[in-house]
Design a protein around this motif. Structure first.
Motif, PDB file in Angstrom:
ATOM      1  N   SER A  49       0.829  -1.211   0.000  1.00 26.84           N
ATOM      2  CA  SER A  49       0.000   0.000   0.000  1.00 26.84           C
ATOM      3  C   SER A  49       0.862   1.259   0.000  1.00 26.84           C
ATOM      4  O   SER A  49       0.562   2.234  -0.697  1.00 26.84           O
ATOM      5  CB  SER A  49      -0.942   0.000   1.203  1.00 26.84           C
ATOM      6  N   MET A  50       1.952   1.218   0.773  1.00 29.62           N
ATOM      7  CA  MET A  50       2.859   2.363   0.817  1.00 29.62           C
ATOM      8  C   MET A  50       3.549   2.545  -0.530  1.00 29.62           C
ATOM      9  O   MET A  50       3.688   3.666  -1.029  1.00 29.62           O
ATOM     10  CB  MET A  50       3.896   2.153   1.917  1.00 29.62           C
ATOM     11  N   GLU A  51       3.960   1.455  -1.129  1.00 28.54           N
ATOM     12  CA  GLU A  51       4.638   1.541  -2.419  1.00 28.54           C
ATOM     13  C   GLU A  51       3.698   2.047  -3.502  1.00 28.54           C
ATOM     14  O   GLU A  51       4.104   2.787  -4.399  1.00 28.54           O
ATOM     15  CB  GLU A  51       5.205   0.170  -2.790  1.00 28.54           C
ATOM     16  N   ARG A  52       2.427   1.651  -3.429  1.00 29.25           N
ATOM     17  CA  ARG A  52       1.449   2.155  -4.402  1.00 29.25           C
ATOM     18  C   ARG A  52       1.245   3.651  -4.244  1.00 29.25           C
ATOM     19  O   ARG A  52       1.154   4.392  -5.226  1.00 29.25           O
ATOM     20  CB  ARG A  52       0.116   1.423  -4.223  1.00 29.25           C
ATOM     21  N   MET A  53       1.146   4.088  -2.995  1.00 27.41           N
ATOM     22  CA  MET A  53       0.976   5.514  -2.746  1.00 27.41           C
ATOM     23  C   MET A  53       2.166   6.307  -3.257  1.00 27.41           C
ATOM     24  O   MET A  53       2.009   7.358  -3.897  1.00 27.41           O
ATOM     25  CB  MET A  53       0.764   5.753  -1.248  1.00 27.41           C
TER      26      MET A  53
END
Length: 560
Positions: A301-305
């Motif tokens: 999720s952090m990498e997508r953001m």
């Protein structure tokens, strides 16, 4: 039988913001980790001494002899090697070694990381991807960084760096890889077992490897990542440290407003933390309770953001033009941010067309916002939406910025009138904009001229000028580059069926509107237009845009 508990060792590299680095050292130490600290030799001695004083109560810290560290050079590897040797020699019970820096913030208690390493006792966590297959390097040099010599710093001596690379390409210089070494790349923030790290440091061919990697570009992302393939029995090609990079290869900096995303990631460590992110330093490491202590890291999720933020930085927001982002022509991420409508000729036929249209469509209906004397915002205010001035000089300084700002200001559709009398600088911009809906009645500008009180010679000159402008405009509107939704009617076609065309225009602007109007707008008298056009012909001007109107005399002329 439970495996023996792991003991974590930390290679701590720092060069600035030593007051923050000292806090990170204390977190690692208080969590039970052994720490070996290397401070860049270029860091002022007084700052180094202050850091040592602040941490003087921690008696078992190991201060590694300082050396200069330069980005992209072997000095970074040497500092890591020296720190690892001190750590392994001083702390015989260390089972795993992780590399961290002053901007690496533990997100979870250190004991949760050691418990995780206990459950994965023989695993080396290091991003190690074949240089032939890696796809994230910026500026190329995937495999070439191993095949050429890189004696100069890319940051400090860019010209010499490029010159030596190009010279080696021209001379076809190719370095020979050490036997058995397959080039791999990955993050420098790894966590290796004591066994693997000791094997790398004590390899009998280490001098050969060091000499080879000394000339490699950015060796700290290749040295351990390549040599681990010679000694490890089990590699997890991922880092336990959350670290992302933008499209320029620079680390993505994390701020206080990333706190919730970092907590949800359940990663053990994150970098690169802004030194002023006090809320992050106050919140982490965060204990989520015993029921969550065994959570697997989930950085997706952090990498997508971060990926979305990087994409937004590269592409920008549609229709956004500003000092910090002014894209090149035809390379915009959308010329404008929302649909808008341009109506030409309607206000020439219907003097009160703007007021008639306003209640029948969903949008802001303006007058001639590109008029030469005044920006005719809806209601004619001196200061328009979003504090846009109505002075034409301000608009004409940057017409594109004016139009795109007007469209971005509101979530309502912007609708405005156009005429050959108006500023023509935006013609190409609008016709190549997919957001534009353009509806034109050609030759309608002749109707106000017919009803004017000007001398006929002046009328003829004005008609010639307006026709020339509209012909140029139509050439643009009919080019192969048009992306706008364009519909054009000649004046005679419109006069034959005004109600149907008005109905279509309103429905194009606000789909689904019905009924469109209870009564048509008041139209200027065009009964005499055929005779008026004939007068223009007789005066030497050939009307080309109005369509076919009979040139017979009116009933009034016959009666005379």
């Amino acid at each position: 039988m439970m495996p023996p508990a792991a003991r974590l060792g930390v290679i701590f590299l720092c060069h600035d913001d030593l007051h923050v680095a000292a806090k990170m050292v204390r977190i690692w130490h208080d969590g039970g980790a052994a720490v070996a600290i290397h401070v860049d030799r270029r860091t002022p001695d007084d700052q180094y001494e202050v850091m040592k004083h602040v941490l003087s109560d921690l008696k078992d810290l190991q201060w590694v002899p300082r050396g200069e560290c330069h980005w992209g050079m072997f000095s970074m590897v040497r500092a890591t090697q020296n720190s690892a040797e001190v750590l392994l020699e001083r702390f015989l019970d260390v089972t795993h070694v992780i590399v961290a820096s002053g901007s690496c913030l533990p997100l979870r208690p250190v004991r949760e990381l050691t418990d995780y390493l206990t459950r994965h006792a023989n695993v080396d966590f290091i991003e190690s991807v074949s240089a032939e297959d890696v796809g994230w390097t910026v500026g190329g040099l995937n495999s070439e960084r191993f095949r050429r010599f890189f004696p100069f710093s890319w940051r400090k001596r860019r010209r010499l760096f490029d010159l030596t690379v190009n010279l080696q390409r021209w001379l076809r210089i190719r370095r020979r890889l050490p036997q058995g070494v397959v080039p791999h790349l990955g993050s420098q923030w790894w966590c290796l077992t004591r066994k693997t790290l000791s094997a790398i440091l004590n390899d009998p061919h280490r001098k050969i490897y060091d000499r080879f990697f000394y000339w490699v570009w950015i060796p700290d992302e290749a040295y351990f990542q390549s040599l681990v393939r010679l000694h490890s029995t089990r590699i997890e090609s991922r880092s336990l440290t959350l670290s992302n990079f933008d499209d320029q290869g620079k680390p993505y900096i994390l701020y206080s407003d990333h706190a919730d995303m970092l907590a949800l990631s359940r990663c053990f460590v994150a970098r690169k933390i802004w030194s002023g992110a006090h809320e992050l330093f106050a919140r982490f490491p965060e204990d989520a309770g015993p029921e969550n202590s065994a959570d697997e890291p989930n950085p997706v999720s952090m990498e997508r953001m971060i990926a979305a933020a990087v994409a937004r930085r590269k592409l920008g927001r549609p229709g956004l033009y500003m000092q910090s982002r002014y894209p090149r022509k035809d390379r915009e991420n959308g010329k404008t941010s929302a649909p808008y409508a341009v109506l030409q000729g309607f206000s020439d036929l219907y003097p009160d067309f703007e007021s008639w249209l306003k209640p029948r469509v969903e949008g802001d209906v303006h007058g001639h916002i590109l008029a030469p004397d005044m920006v005719e915002f809806a209601g004619r205010p001196e200061c328009g939406p979003g504090a846009l001035p109505s002075h034409p000089a301000s608009r004409d300084y940057d017409p594109v910025g004016f139009l795109t700002s007007l469209i971005r200001i509101s979530d309502r559709m912007q609708i405005f009138q156009m005429s050959p009398r108006d500023l023509q600088d935006l013609n190409w911009f609008m016709v190549t904009d997919p957001n534009a809906t353009i509806r034109i009645i050609t030759g309608a500008w002749v109707v106000p001229l017919m009803h004017s009180d000007m001398p006929f010679d002046d009328v003829r000159r004005a008609a010639a000028r307006l026709q020339r402008i509209e012909l140029e405009q139509l050439e643009i509107l009919r080019s192969v580059w048009v992306k706008a939704d364009v519909q054009i009617w000649e004046l005679s076609d419109f006069a034959a069926r005004p109600a149907a065309i008005l109905q279509r225009v309103v429905r194009d602007i606000t789909p689904g509107s019905w009924p469109l109007y209870d009564q048509p707008p008041v139209q200027r008298d065009i009964e005499e237009i055929g005779r008026f056009l004939q007068r223009l012909r007789n005066a030497g001007l050939q009307p080309r845009l109005m369509g076919e109107f009979p040139a017979t005399r009116s009933q009034r002329e016959w009666n005379v």
